[in-house]
Design an enzyme around this catalytic site. Structure first.
Site, PDB file in Angstrom:
ATOM      1  N   HIS A  64       0.824  -1.216   0.000  1.00 17.37           N
ATOM      2  CA  HIS A  64       0.000   0.000   0.000  1.00 17.37           C
ATOM      3  C   HIS A  64       0.851   1.255   0.000  1.00 17.37           C
ATOM      4  CE1 HIS A  64      -4.228  -1.499   1.004  1.00 17.37           C
ATOM      5  NE2 HIS A  64      -3.498  -2.578   0.766  1.00 17.37           N
ATOM      6  N   ASP A  65       1.963   1.233   0.734  1.00 16.61           N
ATOM      7  CA  ASP A  65       2.829   2.404   0.791  1.00 16.61           C
ATOM      8  C   ASP A  65       3.566   2.606  -0.528  1.00 16.61           C
ATOM      9  OD1 ASP A  65       4.192   4.522   2.498  1.00 16.61           O
ATOM     10  OD2 ASP A  65       5.923   3.358   1.832  1.00 16.61           O
ATOM     11  N   HIS A 187      -1.140 -13.470  -0.503  1.00 19.61           N
ATOM     12  CA  HIS A 187      -2.454 -13.975  -0.109  1.00 19.61           C
ATOM     13  C   HIS A 187      -2.375 -15.379   0.469  1.00 19.61           C
ATOM     14  CE1 HIS A 187      -5.151 -11.054  -2.630  1.00 19.61           C
ATOM     15  NE2 HIS A 187      -4.397 -10.443  -1.736  1.00 19.61           N
ATOM     16  N   ASP A 207      -6.996 -19.316   2.246  1.00 13.44           N
ATOM     17  CA  ASP A 207      -6.752 -20.708   1.867  1.00 13.44           C
ATOM     18  C   ASP A 207      -6.734 -21.568   3.119  1.00 13.44           C
ATOM     19  OD1 ASP A 207      -4.224 -20.571   3.042  1.00 13.44           O
ATOM     20  OD2 ASP A 207      -3.118 -20.593   1.155  1.00 13.44           O
TER      21      ASP A 207
END
EC number: 1.11.1.-
Length: 367
Positions: A64-65, A187, A207
């Site tokens: 995000h940064d 993820h 998962d």
């Protein structure tokens, strides 16, 4: 890794059987000696010696940064810590929902240690990932100056976005669709917080092995889905049905696994744990250097320990699933029929629990 919802914050609890942190390397470069102590404080005070919630939170904020960057226009300074420096601006963006969770104690940690916020994010991520079974050993460059301006809104893609929109945003930052898939290996340790606001689904994993950096998420996203997780309010914006009870699936992940531009890269990660880890390391290095002059940074990668080996050398079909549920999308390679299948009936995958730090009052979790 991609939005507040899209990256969806890993909430991995410490109840999983995670090996204790191994002995750490000693600095040979005098410029890295200071960072040896910073590494040890990260391990002991932030990560508590395990691959759990805070590690993926670091991976999430690193994306995000850094992705607040553009090759073609002025969109921010890249991997510069602006997410912390200008949190009063950036944490208000919808895609950054939940990032305040890691900022609330990463900022005082960085201030106390005496490092820039950009270094705290990227160096800390490399340190944290060294605790995760199956993870690659990530590069660690230090010396980033403080951010001078916030990144603008809408630099972080969200799971409900059209794929063409996501690919265009990533290309603007210098990443191909294949490199995006490589970054999405994060993820493998993720769970949701914010896509479905239902309290019972806080921490619903992506998962069946949320405590490991492994290929399972890539395989399981390829399985034909049948329902939304029980106890939730699906379908929510950015959410898709999943194939296993208790498992959470992002809409964008399902589309990436089936789109001609990304399906073969997705399948490669599902079938090759070593390649998945190597691909992620290369993409992360590129991410960690966005907006930086590498000649002015110091490479302290020698301080990053070797992660524990993957618990499973190859992905497998969870109980209650089989090869028959694979939705083949890669046009150049069929998904093999040789992967093992866990015997028995499908059982619900429990939500992962919040990590706490009762022995670290200075950086105790804000809830």
């Amino acid at each position: 890794m991609i939005a507040a919802p899209l990256v969806a914050l890993a909430l991995a609890g410490i109840a999983a059987a995670v090996p204790a942190a191994p002995p750490q390397p000693t600095a040979t470069n005098p410029q890295c000696s200071f960072w040896q102590g910073v590494r040890d404080r990260f391990i002991n005070e932030i990560f508590l010696g395990v691959c759990a919630q805070d590690v993926h939170s670091m991976v999430r904020i690193s994306f995000h940064d850094a992705i607040g960057f553009s090759l073609h226009s002025d969109k921010g300074g890249g991997a510069d810590g602006s997410m912390i420096k200008f949190q009063d601006v950036e944490l208000k963006f919808p895609a950054n929902e939940g990032v305040d969770f890691i900022v609330s104690f990463l900022q005082p940690f960085a201030d106390d240690v005496g490092i820039s916020y950009g270094d705290a994010i990227m160096f800390g991520t490399a340190v944290g990932m060294s605790l995760c079974p199956g993870a690659p050993r990530l590069p660690a460059f230090v010396g980033r100056p403080d951010a001078t301006r916030p990144a603008p809104d809408k630099t972080v893609p969200e799971p409900q976005d059209e794929l063409s929109t996501i690919f265009a945003r990533m290309a603007d930052a210098g990443f191909s669709p294949t490199e995006l898939v490589h970054l999405l290996a994060s993820h493998s340790m993720a769970s949701q917080a914010g896509v479905d606001p239902s309290p019972p689904l806080l921490g619903a994993p992506f998962d069946s092995t949320p405590f490991d950096f492994d290929s399972q998420v890539f395989l399981e996203v390829m399985l034909r889905a049948n329902s939304f997780p029980a106890g939730g309010s699906g379908a929510n914006l950015g959410e898709d049905m999943s194939p296993l009870p208790g498992e959470f699936r992002l809409l964008s992940d399902r589309l990436f696994a089936r789109d001609s531009r990304t399906s073969c890269a997705w399948q490669e990660n599902a079938l090759n744990q070593t390649a998945m880890a190597s691909n992620f390391a290369a993409a992360f290095k590129k991410l960690s250097l966005l907006g930086q002059d590498v000649s002015k940074l110091t490479d302290c990668s020698e301080l990053i320990g070797t992660p524990p080996p993957a618990k499973n050398a190859q992905a497998f079909f969870p109980a209650g699933t089989s090869h028959d549920l694979i939705e083949q999308a890669c046009a150049t390679q069929l998904f093999p029929t040789t992967l093992s299948t866990v015997a028995g009936r499908a059982t619900p995958i429990p939500v992962v629990q919040l990590q706490d730090c009762p022995t670290c009052p200075t950086f105790k979790r804000r809830v």
